[in-house]
Each structure stands twice: as C-alpha cells, then as structure tokens.
Design an enzyme around this catalytic site. Structure first.
Site, PDB file in Angstrom:
ATOM      1  N   LYS A 190       0.819  -1.222   0.000  1.00  0.00           N
ATOM      2  CA  LYS A 190       0.000   0.000   0.000  1.00  0.00           C
ATOM      3  C   LYS A 190       0.859   1.280   0.000  1.00  0.00           C
ATOM      4  O   LYS A 190       2.059   1.230   0.294  1.00  0.00           O
ATOM      5  CB  LYS A 190      -0.936  -0.036   1.207  1.00  0.00           C
ATOM      6  CG  LYS A 190      -1.946  -1.198   1.144  1.00  0.00           C
ATOM      7  CD  LYS A 190      -3.000  -1.060   2.230  1.00  0.00           C
ATOM      8  CE  LYS A 190      -4.025  -2.172   2.150  1.00  0.00           C
ATOM      9  NZ  LYS A 190      -5.136  -1.973   3.109  1.00  0.00           N
ATOM     10  N   TYR A 240     -12.309  -1.720  -4.264  1.00  0.00           N
ATOM     11  CA  TYR A 240     -12.851  -1.932  -2.920  1.00  0.00           C
ATOM     12  C   TYR A 240     -14.377  -1.789  -2.870  1.00  0.00           C
ATOM     13  O   TYR A 240     -14.932  -1.552  -1.798  1.00  0.00           O
ATOM     14  CB  TYR A 240     -12.193  -0.958  -1.937  1.00  0.00           C
ATOM     15  CG  TYR A 240     -10.816  -1.388  -1.468  1.00  0.00           C
ATOM     16  CD1 TYR A 240     -10.655  -2.521  -0.672  1.00  0.00           C
ATOM     17  CD2 TYR A 240      -9.676  -0.669  -1.794  1.00  0.00           C
ATOM     18  CE1 TYR A 240      -9.405  -2.929  -0.229  1.00  0.00           C
ATOM     19  CE2 TYR A 240      -8.410  -1.065  -1.353  1.00  0.00           C
ATOM     20  CZ  TYR A 240      -8.296  -2.199  -0.565  1.00  0.00           C
ATOM     21  OH  TYR A 240      -7.061  -2.609  -0.110  1.00  0.00           O
ATOM     22  N   ASN A 296      -2.200   0.213   6.585  1.00  0.00           N
ATOM     23  CA  ASN A 296      -1.764  -1.071   7.144  1.00  0.00           C
ATOM     24  C   ASN A 296      -0.824  -1.848   6.218  1.00  0.00           C
ATOM     25  O   ASN A 296      -0.781  -3.071   6.243  1.00  0.00           O
ATOM     26  CB  ASN A 296      -2.970  -1.912   7.603  1.00  0.00           C
ATOM     27  CG  ASN A 296      -3.851  -2.383   6.467  1.00  0.00           C
ATOM     28  OD1 ASN A 296      -3.691  -1.933   5.341  1.00  0.00           O
ATOM     29  ND2 ASN A 296      -4.774  -3.278   6.766  1.00  0.00           N
ATOM     30  N   HIS A 322      -2.154  -5.475   1.474  1.00  0.00           N
ATOM     31  CA  HIS A 322      -3.446  -6.143   1.309  1.00  0.00           C
ATOM     32  C   HIS A 322      -3.206  -7.596   0.939  1.00  0.00           C
ATOM     33  O   HIS A 322      -2.262  -7.900   0.224  1.00  0.00           O
ATOM     34  CB  HIS A 322      -4.246  -5.461   0.179  1.00  0.00           C
ATOM     35  CG  HIS A 322      -5.443  -6.225  -0.265  1.00  0.00           C
ATOM     36  ND1 HIS A 322      -6.641  -6.183   0.414  1.00  0.00           N
ATOM     37  CD2 HIS A 322      -5.637  -7.080  -1.304  1.00  0.00           C
ATOM     38  CE1 HIS A 322      -7.518  -6.971  -0.203  1.00  0.00           C
ATOM     39  NE2 HIS A 322      -6.925  -7.524  -1.256  1.00  0.00           N
ATOM     40  N   GLU A 372      -9.363 -10.226  -7.870  1.00  0.00           N
ATOM     41  CA  GLU A 372      -8.415  -9.121  -7.640  1.00  0.00           C
ATOM     42  C   GLU A 372      -7.203  -9.211  -8.570  1.00  0.00           C
ATOM     43  O   GLU A 372      -6.727  -8.193  -9.088  1.00  0.00           O
ATOM     44  CB  GLU A 372      -7.997  -9.109  -6.167  1.00  0.00           C
ATOM     45  CG  GLU A 372      -9.183  -8.736  -5.258  1.00  0.00           C
ATOM     46  CD  GLU A 372      -8.902  -8.883  -3.768  1.00  0.00           C
ATOM     47  OE1 GLU A 372      -9.811  -8.603  -2.984  1.00  0.00           O
ATOM     48  OE2 GLU A 372      -7.780  -9.284  -3.389  1.00  0.00           O
TER      49      GLU A 372
HETATM   50  P1  CMP Z   1      -7.555  -4.474   3.331  1.00  0.00           P
HETATM   51  O1  CMP Z   1      -7.146  -5.864   3.650  1.00  0.00           O
HETATM   52  O2  CMP Z   1      -6.877  -3.825   2.178  1.00  0.00           O
HETATM   53  O3  CMP Z   1      -9.144  -4.440   3.062  1.00  0.00           O
HETATM   54  C1  CMP Z   1      -9.936  -3.304   3.318  1.00  0.00           C
HETATM   55  C2  CMP Z   1      -9.208  -2.243   4.062  1.00  0.00           C
HETATM   56  O4  CMP Z   1     -10.016  -1.280   4.723  1.00  0.00           O
HETATM   57  C3  CMP Z   1      -8.396  -2.869   5.173  1.00  0.00           C
HETATM   58  O5  CMP Z   1      -7.325  -3.588   4.614  1.00  0.00           O
HETATM   59  C4  CMP Z   1      -8.049  -1.657   6.024  1.00  0.00           C
HETATM   60  O6  CMP Z   1      -6.853  -1.012   5.595  1.00  0.00           O
HETATM   61  C5  CMP Z   1      -9.205  -0.701   5.769  1.00  0.00           C
HETATM   62  N1  CMP Z   1     -10.027  -0.459   6.969  1.00  0.00           N
HETATM   63  C6  CMP Z   1     -10.174   0.720   7.590  1.00  0.00           C
HETATM   64  N2  CMP Z   1     -10.977   0.596   8.668  1.00  0.00           N
HETATM   65  C7  CMP Z   1     -11.346  -0.709   8.733  1.00  0.00           C
HETATM   66  C8  CMP Z   1     -12.163  -1.471   9.630  1.00  0.00           C
HETATM   67  N3  CMP Z   1     -12.779  -0.908  10.680  1.00  0.00           N
HETATM   68  N4  CMP Z   1     -12.296  -2.793   9.397  1.00  0.00           N
HETATM   69  C9  CMP Z   1     -11.711  -3.391   8.324  1.00  0.00           C
HETATM   70  N5  CMP Z   1     -10.911  -2.706   7.440  1.00  0.00           N
HETATM   71  C10 CMP Z   1     -10.720  -1.388   7.650  1.00  0.00           C
END
Ligand code: CMP
Length: 139
Positions: A11, A51, A114, A117, A128
C-alpha cells in the site's frame, strides 16, 4: 491451480516509507513465488472499484482516498494454501493486533495505513488478480 494463488498490494504508506524491498523479501522467504508484479498508482475511480465490496462501510471514503494517494505494488503470488498462508504472513488487519514478526506488525502504522493487502478467499484472489493483470502478464 487458481486455489494456489493469492493477490497482494503493497500500500501507499509502505511504498512511501521505502519498505518495498523488505516486504518482498519477507514474501519470498515465506515461500511465495511471484507470478506477476507491477508498480502503479490507482486513480480514485479504480480504487473505488477495487474496494467496491466495502462501499457501505463507514471507512470506504477514507480507504479509497488513501489507496489512491500514492504508488502501490500489485502482485499475484503462488504457494500451496496461498490465501490462508499469506494472511498469516501479513497478520491482522489492525496492526495493533498483528502477531510479532508479521508484515503489518513490522511495517504498518494504523488500520488504514496497514502496509499491505491480501485476498481473503480463493474467489477474491482470482477477481483481484484479474483486476490488475491480463492473462498475458501472468507467468
Ligand atoms: P484491506 O485488507 O486492504 O481491506 C480493506 C481495508 O479497509 C483494510 O485492509 C483496512 O486497511 C481498511 N479499513 C479501515 N478501517 C477498517 C475497519 N474498521 N475494518 C476493516 N478494514 C478497515
């Protein structure tokens, strides 16, 4: 063989902080083979499409803005039990809850930023991967 593949994105936070090399090192040492990879940047439209499954969630707008804020690295990875093993390698979505030594524990700062992904199912891994790569680009 699709069941042995998963999809990942490094990311914008991890790319911007110079962690591409260290994260790819962890992925390769974790036993994953890189089947396809590209350094690119998502437009807000493309990030929203990727998303779309989260469209109703309160964090959707922030997620789309963040994912289109800078370059990412997208890749298709291959390994036995790829989806589950990769989610173990990256750790919990919230880095505060990620196991020590996981990619998010090492490189992520918040649930939004974070670092990485990983697909949550074989079905989504295929969707994806196809979002980013043509059949010609998958080796
Ligand atoms: P990712 O695995 O990329 O999938 C969706 C993303 O939404 C997740 O990682 C997080 O970076 C983001 N996100 C932000 N807030 C939340 C939340 N409360 N729960 C889950 N995903 C979140």
């Amino acid at each position: 063989m699709e069941t042995n593949k998963t999809f990942t994105m490094i990311k914008p936070d991890a790319v911007g902080n110079g962690h591409i090399g260290a994260i790819l090192d962890q992925i390769i040492k974790g036993g994953f083979k890189i089947v396809a990879m590209k350094y690119t940047k998502l437009s807000p439209e493309k990030a929203g499409e990727f998303y779309a499954v989260h469209k109703a969630r309160p964090f959707y707008g922030d997620l789309v803005a963040f994912m289109s804020s800078g370059p990412i690295v997208a890749a298709i990875l291959e390994k036995d039990n790829a989806v589950e093993d990769f989610r173990k390698l990256i750790g919990a979505t919230d880095p505060a809850k990620a196991e020590p030594g996981t990619i998010r524990n090492l490189f992520a700062k918040s649930i939004d930023a974070n670092a990485i992904h990983g697909s949550d199912s074989n079905e989504n891994a295929k969707i994806e991967g196809d979002f980013f790569f043509s059949a010609f680009e998958k080796h």
